[in-house]
Design a protein around this motif. Structure first.
Motif, PDB file in Angstrom:
ATOM      1  N   GLU A  89      -5.510   1.284 -13.374  1.00  0.00           N
ATOM      2  CA  GLU A  89      -4.860   2.594 -13.383  1.00  0.00           C
ATOM      3  C   GLU A  89      -3.715   2.613 -14.393  1.00  0.00           C
ATOM      4  O   GLU A  89      -3.501   3.604 -15.098  1.00  0.00           O
TER       5      GLU A  89
ATOM      6  N   SER B 253       0.825  -1.207   0.000  1.00  0.00           N
ATOM      7  CA  SER B 253       0.000   0.000   0.000  1.00  0.00           C
ATOM      8  C   SER B 253       0.862   1.262   0.000  1.00  0.00           C
ATOM      9  O   SER B 253       0.587   2.231  -0.720  1.00  0.00           O
TER      10      SER B 253
ATOM     11  N   ILE C 261       2.234  -3.911  -7.064  1.00  0.00           N
ATOM     12  CA  ILE C 261       1.503  -4.987  -7.732  1.00  0.00           C
ATOM     13  C   ILE C 261       2.223  -6.325  -7.560  1.00  0.00           C
ATOM     14  O   ILE C 261       1.582  -7.352  -7.284  1.00  0.00           O
TER      15      ILE C 261
ATOM     16  N   TRP D 249      -5.201  -0.930  -9.262  1.00  0.00           N
ATOM     17  CA  TRP D 249      -3.847  -0.617  -9.740  1.00  0.00           C
ATOM     18  C   TRP D 249      -3.639  -1.104 -11.168  1.00  0.00           C
ATOM     19  O   TRP D 249      -3.035  -0.415 -11.988  1.00  0.00           O
TER      20      TRP D 249
ATOM     21  N   SER E  49      -7.643  -3.517  -4.229  1.00  0.00           N
ATOM     22  CA  SER E  49      -6.596  -2.547  -4.577  1.00  0.00           C
ATOM     23  C   SER E  49      -5.847  -2.982  -5.826  1.00  0.00           C
ATOM     24  O   SER E  49      -5.553  -2.163  -6.706  1.00  0.00           O
TER      25      SER E  49
ATOM     26  N   TYR F 263       2.510   1.950  -3.359  1.00  0.00           N
ATOM     27  CA  TYR F 263       1.567   2.615  -4.259  1.00  0.00           C
ATOM     28  C   TYR F 263       1.480   4.106  -3.938  1.00  0.00           C
ATOM     29  O   TYR F 263       1.499   4.953  -4.847  1.00  0.00           O
TER      30      TYR F 263
ATOM     31  N   THR G 201       3.970   1.819  -8.182  1.00  0.00           N
ATOM     32  CA  THR G 201       2.813   0.949  -8.377  1.00  0.00           C
ATOM     33  C   THR G 201       3.194  -0.436  -8.882  1.00  0.00           C
ATOM     34  O   THR G 201       2.620  -1.442  -8.456  1.00  0.00           O
TER      35      THR G 201
END
Length: 265
Positions: free
Chosen positions: A158, A119, A131, A155, A151, A122, A127
């Motif tokens: 995104e 977390s 991941i 991600w 989440s 990120y 990111t």
């Protein structure tokens, strides 16, 4: 976190040493103190736990939080804590217990600290690394007791990683949450399959009608999220925005499409 019974704690360590038992008890006390905002007591209990057992991951986790002056420093401290836990377990332990990790109580401190690390990565813009951590955690624990899939889905979207998003949507095909329903809409818009997006939008509205107002800007999110949520409720919509709202914001074309659909509904 409430204190665990002696029998449960002994189970965590397979009848392990009194040293481990006592350290974990202190770590739980530190976690309770952290939750109540008593950071001085948390530091004292966590420090004592780490002195008793230098490999007490919950204690090291708390000391990382309390001893870091900024996010970059916290990232490094959490990385070290995760590495410590992985070395303690050993590669054989990971191989033998992949898929059932959360079911082993002794793994949970490791899973907690690694989830926070992901977390935080990120938050600081790393990111891809975030991941990688969550993908590995889902391999270890596909039941995803920590709710990391939400989440991760955000991600993926995104970054425009439709392959990753579609794999996750398929892996948890029975997932009925607003997070997954509204993510399916975004995925199909990004895939330029607007017929599928329209069908997914109908299902998403059925899953949670409140999300749309936040996505198109008709309603502003509250400053503080709910302590809990109920499926289909506005509280779930707020949690949904936390998970995948960033992905929608990254893709203005998707928001524009959704607004066009909203004017027709």
């Amino acid at each position: 976190m409430p204190h665990m019974s002696e029998s449960v704690l002994q189970g965590m360590f397979g009848g392990g040493s009194d040293r481990q038992f006592d350290a974990q008890e202190l770590a739980f006390e530190a976690m309770e103190a952290m939750a109540s905002g008593d950071y001085e007591a948390a530091a004292a209990a966590a420090t004592r736990a780490a002195e008793i057992d230098p490999n007490c991951i919950d204690a090291l986790h708390i000391l990382s939080q309390l001893g870091s002056e900024n996010k970059a420093e916290l990232v490094e401290n959490l990385r070290r804590t995760v590495d410590r836990a992985e070395k303690n377990f050993g590669k054989k332990f990971f191989r033998e217990n992949e898929g059932i990790f959360w079911g082993l109580l002794e793994t949970r401190p490791y899973m907690r600290v690694r989830a926070e690390l992901a977390s935080l990565l990120y938050d600081v813009g790393e990111t891809e690394e975030a991941i990688e951590h969550v993908e590995e955690m889902l391999r270890l624990n596909p039941n995803d007791n920590q709710g990391l899939r939400y989440s991760l889905l955000g991600w993926y979207l995104e970054l425009g990683n439709l392959k990753g998003a579609d794999h996750l949507l398929l892996e948890y095909a029975e997932e009925g949450s607003a997070m997954f329903a509204w993510a399916r809409v975004l995925a199909r818009v990004l895939d330029d399959d607007l017929d599928a997006a329209t069908a997914a939008l109908s299902e998403a509205r059925d899953a949670n009608q409140y999300v749309e107002a936040y996505l198109v800007g008709r309603k502003r999110l509250p400053k503080q999220g709910p302590g809990y949520y109920s499926p289909g409720d506005e509280s779930e919509a707020i949690v949904c925005m936390d998970a995948i709202g960033g992905a929608w914001r990254k893709h203005p074309v998707a928001k524009k499409w959704l607004k066009s659909q909203s004017t027709r509904s």
